[in-house]
Design a protein around this motif. Sequence first.
Motif, short mmCIF file in Angstrom:
data_model
loop_
_atom_site.label_atom_id
_atom_site.label_comp_id
_atom_site.label_asym_id
_atom_site.label_seq_id
_atom_site.Cartn_x
_atom_site.Cartn_y
_atom_site.Cartn_z
N LYS A 203 -3.17 6.35 -1.51
CA LYS A 203 -2.47 6.92 -0.15
C LYS A 203 -0.94 6.61 -0.25
O LYS A 203 -0.23 7.47 0.31
CB LYS A 203 -3.02 6.04 0.94
CG LYS A 203 -2.68 6.30 2.23
CD LYS A 203 -3.24 7.68 3.13
CE LYS A 203 -2.55 7.80 4.13
NZ LYS A 203 -2.81 9.22 4.73
N ASN A 204 -0.63 5.53 -0.53
CA ASN A 204 1.10 4.98 -0.67
C ASN A 204 1.87 6.00 -1.46
O ASN A 204 2.97 6.45 -1.01
CB ASN A 204 1.23 3.85 -1.03
CG ASN A 204 0.88 2.66 0.10
OD1 ASN A 204 1.00 2.87 1.22
ND2 ASN A 204 0.56 1.45 -0.07
N SER A 205 1.27 6.62 -2.29
CA SER A 205 2.03 7.74 -3.36
C SER A 205 1.75 8.95 -2.87
O SER A 205 2.17 9.98 -3.23
CB SER A 205 1.58 7.34 -4.65
OG SER A 205 0.87 6.55 -5.03
N ASN A 206 0.74 9.20 -2.07
CA ASN A 206 0.49 10.58 -1.20
C ASN A 206 0.16 10.45 0.05
O ASN A 206 -0.84 10.55 0.55
CB ASN A 206 -0.93 11.04 -1.91
CG ASN A 206 -0.79 11.25 -3.35
OD1 ASN A 206 -0.49 12.15 -3.92
ND2 ASN A 206 -1.02 10.21 -4.09
N LEU A 207 1.36 10.19 0.75
CA LEU A 207 1.37 9.86 2.30
C LEU A 207 0.97 10.82 3.08
O LEU A 207 0.24 10.61 4.17
CB LEU A 207 2.68 9.63 2.86
CG LEU A 207 3.46 8.00 2.25
CD1 LEU A 207 4.70 7.96 2.66
CD2 LEU A 207 2.52 6.93 2.51
N ASP A 208 0.87 12.14 2.80
CA ASP A 208 0.21 13.26 3.56
C ASP A 208 -1.27 13.43 3.23
O ASP A 208 -2.10 14.26 3.94
CB ASP A 208 0.86 14.66 3.23
CG ASP A 208 2.22 14.62 3.75
OD1 ASP A 208 2.74 13.70 4.76
OD2 ASP A 208 3.19 15.50 3.15
N ALA A 209 -1.74 12.45 2.34
CA ALA A 209 -3.19 12.86 2.06
C ALA A 209 -4.15 12.25 2.99
O ALA A 209 -3.86 11.26 3.87
CB ALA A 209 -3.57 12.10 0.52
N LYS A 210 -5.21 12.91 3.25
CA LYS A 210 -6.23 12.31 4.23
C LYS A 210 -7.24 11.57 3.55
O LYS A 210 -7.67 12.19 2.32
CB LYS A 210 -7.15 13.61 4.78
CG LYS A 210 -5.92 14.45 5.89
CD LYS A 210 -5.66 13.58 7.06
CE LYS A 210 -4.81 14.54 7.92
NZ LYS A 210 -4.04 13.75 8.57
N ILE A 211 -7.78 10.24 3.86
CA ILE A 211 -8.84 9.71 3.18
C ILE A 211 -10.15 10.14 3.75
O ILE A 211 -10.19 9.92 5.09
CB ILE A 211 -8.62 8.31 3.47
CG1 ILE A 211 -7.23 7.67 2.78
CG2 ILE A 211 -9.84 7.42 2.84
CD1 ILE A 211 -7.02 6.26 3.28
#
Length: 330
Positions: A203-211
């Motif tokens: 998540k930290n390297s893909n800040l726009d990603a949804k978990i």
Amino acid sequence: MFEETIRKKGFLDLPINSSVNIIEEIKRIKKEKNAIILAHFYQESAIQDIADFVGDSLKLAQEAQKTNADIIVMAGVHFMAETAKILCPDKKVLIPDIFAGCSLAESCKADDFIAFKKLHPDAVVVSYVNTTAEIKALTDVVCTSTNAIAIVNSFPKNQKIIFGPDRNLGSYIASQLDRDIIIWDGACTVHEAFSLEKILDIKNSNLDAKIISHPECTKPILLVSDFVGSTSQLLTYAKNSKSSTFIVVTESGILHQMKKDCPDKTFIPAPPNDSTCACNDCAFMKLITLEKLYNTLLYELPEVSLDKDLIEKAKKSIIAMLDISEKNGL
Ligand code: 13P
Ligand code: SF4
């Protein structure tokens, strides 16, 4: 002789001639025998692509209930095939490997569950579909992760409820509905193995990603998730979301449909912690192969058979689930 092999190995190990085009043959035999293949989202991609229906546990039960086919081949795990058999006792229900079990179903034995029920005589029982037919026979209403909240919510708030066997799904429902639930202490080995730390690193390297996570995951993972839902709900969320990147915290098989439905979006499978096999496959689901599926259709083995009495007892709780689901548009 075949029965002996199946008893020992779980499937028919007959060699397939290399000149056979397995996919074409599966299609041909399926038609010839009026058989359907129902496949779960966690199956390997080629099996999902050849299936008549691909879906979550609820959809597989609903399709089994309404099919006119003479033979149902369940490309999934044993409890899914049992559910189909309970709903269609007069049809032949086949599973390509009878050892395709489930750690949740395994964690809840009928004798122990009877003792658990005795501790709470005034409680009704809601059981996750990931259980054996024996547990379903001890259950008032079955549920899947798609309808669990609607099923629990169908009981008045002061009604005591036993929920089993998944402690993570149970506590997720309790938190969503803000009610006390008596929860059996079982878990899915695949979903408990995901690493919160690694998910947060991604998540930290893909800040726009949804978990996006399945409710069988542990609470810390559910708490950091943007969306929690069953396999079909995760798929729908990914399709409808404006986001383009998703960290998918469930078994990796679902990525096949996600990529098919959303070719322009990016799906990152969440990694498990190092103590496990370092993949996020369900070893039980992945016991089913195209070769086993072919032999199963050809020889109509292994077949799922259940005692008539058990079918009658288990059926009530599955029908109750399907009725409540229909009323809730699920
Ligand atoms: P779904 O019903 O969400 O597909 O879940 C089935 C399952 O076994 C999850 O591990
Ligand atoms: Fe069972 Fe877990 Fe596999 Fe689903 S992923 S079938 S709950 S072991």
